[in-house]
Design an enzyme around this catalytic site. Structure first.
Site, PDB file in Angstrom:
ATOM      1  N   LYS A 292     -13.502   2.939   2.124  1.00  0.00           N
ATOM      2  CA  LYS A 292     -12.722   2.646   3.581  1.00  0.00           C
ATOM      3  C   LYS A 292     -13.746   3.210   3.653  1.00  0.00           C
ATOM      4  CE  LYS A 292      -8.653   4.396   3.558  1.00  0.00           C
ATOM      5  NZ  LYS A 292      -7.408   5.538   3.667  1.00  0.00           N
TER       6      LYS A 292
ATOM      7  N   ARG B 264       1.353  -1.260  -0.462  1.00  0.00           N
ATOM      8  CA  ARG B 264      -0.512   0.081   0.618  1.00  0.00           C
ATOM      9  C   ARG B 264       0.901   1.287   0.392  1.00  0.00           C
ATOM     10  NH1 ARG B 264      -1.686   2.883   4.840  1.00  0.00           N
ATOM     11  NH2 ARG B 264      -3.538   4.109   4.516  1.00  0.00           N
TER      12      ARG B 264
ATOM     13  N   THR C  47      -5.810  -0.296  10.733  1.00  0.00           N
ATOM     14  CA  THR C  47      -5.023   0.891  11.567  1.00  0.00           C
ATOM     15  C   THR C  47      -4.892   0.299  13.353  1.00  0.00           C
ATOM     16  OG1 THR C  47      -6.869   2.725  10.471  1.00  0.00           O
ATOM     17  CG2 THR C  47      -5.560   3.650  12.693  1.00  0.00           C
TER      18      THR C  47
ATOM     19  N   ARG D 282      -6.820  19.733   6.333  1.00  0.00           N
ATOM     20  CA  ARG D 282      -6.016  20.311   7.044  1.00  0.00           C
ATOM     21  C   ARG D 282      -5.030  21.080   7.311  1.00  0.00           C
ATOM     22  NH1 ARG D 282      -2.188  15.332   7.560  1.00  0.00           N
ATOM     23  NH2 ARG D 282      -3.154  13.412   6.388  1.00  0.00           N
TER      24      ARG D 282
END
Length: 474
Positions: A227, A36, A285, A77
């Site tokens: 996701k 990934r 995660t 962000r």
């Protein structure tokens, strides 16, 4: 290369700790089946270099390998911070300026920070805003044009470029930026196997990506792994599973968008739903988070990986552990060992019978064959099933039944070989085209194939060619 006898696949994120030949080789030998790359960081040149290296190592080892491109997604962000990091004190007022020009030109400090997105349009007094993956908690006091004033709830050292989350808010940020569209198109042209699509909230989002793939290359084999990392995605989970090729339970952001104590519950629900739908599911995660700095995991992490596999996850994923940690190879080895132990429990679960029954309702010809294979393998009498599949689709159907054996896939074209890096229990032969011609004419020739999978004298196996299923002993 030694076969690990583990059905659960392992996704490893590549970064500074692992983007060299020797480490990648060790990762693959330890059990990694999918590489990934996180497109939130780095540029196309660096990503292409890493993908090229991964392909070279896999070719040298003569193993199949899936490539996963993980999109940046519609994330927010903060901009640059004074000295790159700034201490934000608890119970102080902080301004969040929502202006793209200021975001590019100005430097944040302990009084004001900058974002490029018009968050002021989506929040109101009382809204929680989380910074740096929830490490800094704030609450909105006032909202003005292009400015939000918040009160901080704790003290935190806030760094440049950290993530912003607004739990429970269906914000107006477009699902795909131009960067995401360009990255996906590049990935399709390059030949990545899986697009891991960040922050998918609906089936419509999935279709947007599928249209980009089709418009880039109508014959592309690139699959979409959605996701799940928001409350909206949880609400629309059934339509997302139906529209997607695979699902990733991205627990980091999901745990910020919903109550953290609800994450294990929804993880179980999503794994079950994917199992019943016959779609691969990845749990991701912080699975072995402490191994970024420690050579051994905590007992809680061991239990986490074990439970995910026992519940039926097709694959487990390493993020910082393999990308920037001190012990990337050790993390893979330990994850593989835990998975192998947990797999022994899967076929004793009552849910396995429920899964077989639910999937058997599909009347398609391939699913009927897959069901017959699963029934034959259920009691563990056969260690291997060598399955001939023209396009490789039958292998995916077989995997959805979770047969109690190692399934060796033989496809008609080698372009299908690298499609199974997140598909539980399927191991595709690299030189499938030649193997297929030999086995199709004489099923006994399959013995030469299973030799490399630790076959021992007396091991029983079956060979499947459509409805023709034959039994053999090694």
């Amino acid at each position: 290369m030694e076969f690990k006898e583990v059905r659960t696949k392992i996704v490893a994120t590549i970064g500074p700790s692992s983007n060299n030949y020797e480490t990648m080789k060790n990762l693959f030998e330890a059990g990694v089946t999918t590489v990934r790359l996180n497109f939130s960081h780095g540029d196309i040149i660096a990503h292409e270099k890493n993908f090229d290296l991964a392909k070279k190592v896999a070719k040298d080892l003569n193993i199949p390998l899936s490539l996963m491109l993980d999109t940046k997604g519609p994330e927010i962000r903060i901009g640059k911070m004074e000295n790159d990091i700034c201490k934000i004190e608890s119970n102080t007022k902080l301004k969040i300026r929502c202006n793209e020009k200021e975001f590019s030109e100005k430097i944040g400090n302990n009084k004001v920070i900058y974002v490029s997105y018009r968050m002021d349009k989506d929040v109101k007094k009382g809204t929680k805003i989380l910074l740096d993956d929830g490490k800094l908690v704030t609450e909105v006091l006032n909202v003005k044009n292009e400015e939000i004033e918040v009160i901080t709830k704790n003290t935190h050292m806030l760094k440049t470029n950290k993530r912003v989350n607004i739990p429970g808010v269906d914000f107006s940020l477009p699902f795909m930026s131009e960067k995401d569209k360009n990255d996906i198109a590049w990935g399709v042209k390059y030949g990545v196997n899986i697009i891991a699509a960040s922050f998918v909230n609906s089936a419509k989002n999935v279709e947007e990506i599928r249209n980009i793939i089709k418009n880039t290359d109508p014959n592309s084999l690139t699959k979409i792994c959605s996701k799940i990392e928001s409350k909206k995605a949880i609400e629309n989970i059934d339509e997302i599973i139906k529209a997607s090729d695979a699902i990733m339970i991205a627990r980091g952001d999901l745990g910020l968008e919903i109550d953290y104590f609800d994450v294990p519950y929804y993880q179980k629900i999503i794994i079950r739903k994917c199992s019943l739908a016959g779609k691969p599911v990845i749990v991701a995660t912080q699975m072995l988070d402490s191994m970024e700095k420690s050579p051994l995991p905590t007992r809680a992490e061991v239990t986490d990986v074990y439970c995910a596999v026992e519940l039926g996850a097709d694959a487990t994923m390493l993020s910082g552990e393999s990308a920037s940690g001190l012990y990337p190879v050790e993390a893979v080895k330990i994850m593989s060992r835990i998975a192998k132990r947990a797999e022994t429990e899967y076929y004793t679960e009552l849910f396995y019978n429920t899964q077989l029954k639910a999937l058997s309702q599909d009347a398609s010809p391939r699913m009927k064959i897959a069901y017959e294979i699963a029934k034959k393998l259920k009691d563990g009498k056969y260690k291997f099933a060598v399955v001939l599949s023209h396009s490789g689709e039958l292998l995916k159907e077989v995997s959805s039944y979770r047969p109690n054996a190692f399934v060796i896939g033989i496809v008609s074209d080698n372009k299908y070989v690298n499609q199974y890096g997140i598909t539980n229990g399927i191991f595709c032969e690299v030189d499938s085209e030649n193997e297929r011609n030999l086995i199709k004419n004489d099923h006994e020739k399959a013995k030469s194939v299973i030799t490399k999978y630790n076959a021992k004298k007396g091991d029983n196996f079956i060979v499947v060619d459509g409805l023709n299923i034959t039994e053999h002993t090694y």
